[in-house]
Design an enzyme around this catalytic site. Structure first.
Site, PDB file in Angstrom:
ATOM      1  N   GLU A  40      17.546 123.218  45.792  1.00 49.17           N
ATOM      2  CA  GLU A  40      16.642 124.019  44.954  1.00 49.17           C
ATOM      3  C   GLU A  40      15.278 123.984  45.639  1.00 49.17           C
ATOM      4  OE1 GLU A  40      14.059 123.468  40.918  1.00 49.17           O
ATOM      5  OE2 GLU A  40      16.121 122.712  40.852  1.00 49.17           O
ATOM      6  N   ARG A  44       6.489 126.342  44.902  1.00 44.42           N
ATOM      7  CA  ARG A  44       5.208 125.651  44.732  1.00 44.42           C
ATOM      8  C   ARG A  44       4.310 125.794  45.955  1.00 44.42           C
ATOM      9  NH1 ARG A  44       7.257 119.799  42.320  1.00 44.42           N
ATOM     10  NH2 ARG A  44       8.594 120.632  40.661  1.00 44.42           N
ATOM     11  N   LYS A 127      18.034 123.369  32.094  1.00 44.16           N
ATOM     12  CA  LYS A 127      17.390 122.275  32.816  1.00 44.16           C
ATOM     13  C   LYS A 127      16.635 121.424  31.789  1.00 44.16           C
ATOM     14  CE  LYS A 127      13.693 121.535  36.221  1.00 44.16           C
ATOM     15  NZ  LYS A 127      12.858 122.188  37.253  1.00 44.16           N
TER      16      LYS A 127
END
Length: 207
Positions: A40, A44, A127
Site C-alpha cells: 500500500e 503522503r 480499515k
C-alpha cells in the site's frame, strides 16, 4: 480471487511511504524476496503516484494506494495502476469514484456508526484505523458482534510484538503495518534490511 481475497491470503499489508519513485522497483523486489508481494503506497509524498506506477509496472506485487482523501487522488491512483484504494476515513465521494473505476476500496472506520455507514455504501471490509489507539483488538471483537459479516484490516500502531493477537481475531482479514518497510531504510536504499524484516513478518503471520 479478487483483490480483497488476495489481501486476506497475504494476511499482511505493508504500508509504504516512498519519497523517491526511483526506489519503488527495488522495494518491490525486496517485498517479493521477503515473501510478501503486496504494498500500500501512501499518497503522503509528491512521489506517490509515480511510485505506484513503478510498483505496478514491476508486475510481481499487488499494489494499492493509501491515504487517499479525494476523488482526484482516486483518479491519479487508478491511472498509475493501483489495484485497490485505502483511506483513513469514510468519504462517500471517494467510495463512488472507486466504484466508477471498479477498484476495491478500504475506508477507515472505528465506530459502529462508521461501520454501518460503510455497509450502507455497499462495503463489507474496512480499515480499522488508527488501530492501537481506537480500542485495540477488544474494539474489533466488540464491533464484530453486531456486524458479523464485516472484515477488518487494522492499521496504525501495530508491530511484530502484537501482530499475533490481531491476527487471532476471526474478523480480521489482514493487518496493515510499516515496521517491515521503514521509511528511512527505503530512503537509504537498504533493501536487504527491508527484505529481512518482511521475511520475519511473514514468518510471524504464519504462526
Amino acid at each position: 480471487m479478487d483483490v480483497l481475497d488476495h489481501l486476506t491470503a497475504a494476511r499482511l499489508v505493508p504500508v509504504v511511504v516512498l519519497d523517491d519513485a526511483a526506489r519503488a522497483s527495488a522495494l518491490a523486489d525486496a517485498l517479493v524476496a521477503g515473501g510478501l508481494p503486496v504494498a500500500e503506497v501512501t499518497f503522503r509524498t509528491p512521489a506517490a503516484a509515480d511510485a505506484v506506477r513503478a510498483v505496478a509496472d514491476h508486475g510481481g506485487v499487488l499494489v494499492g494506494a493509501g491515504t487517499v482523501l479525494t476523488p482526484d487522488q482516486v483518479d491519479q491512483a487508478v491511472a498509475a495502476g493501483a489495484a485497490f484504494v485505502v483511506s483513513p476515513g469514510l468519504s462517500r465521494a471517494v467510495v463512488e469514484r472507486c466504484r466508477e473505476h471498479g477498484v476495491a476500496f478500504l475506508p477507515g472506520a472505528v465506530t459502529a456508526t462508521e461501520v454501518q455507514a460503510a455497509l450502507e455504501l455497499g462495503l463489507s471490509t474496512v480499515k480499522f484505523f488508527p488501530a492501537a489507539t481506537s480500542g485495540g483488538t477488544a474494539a474489533v471483537r466488540a464491533l464484530s458482534a453486531p456486524f458479523a459479516g464485516v472484515r477488518f484490516v487494522p492499521t496504525g500502531g501495530i508491530g511484530p510484538d502484537d501482530l499475533a493477537q490481531w491476527l487471532a481475531v476471526p474478523s480480521v482479514a489482514a493487518v496493515g503495518g510499516s515496521w517491515m518497510v521503514p521509511r528511512d531504510r527505503i530512503a537509504a536504499g537498504d533493501f536487504e534490511t527491508v527484505r529481512e524484516l518482511t521475511a520475519r513478518a511473514v514468518a510471524l503471520a504464519a504462526r
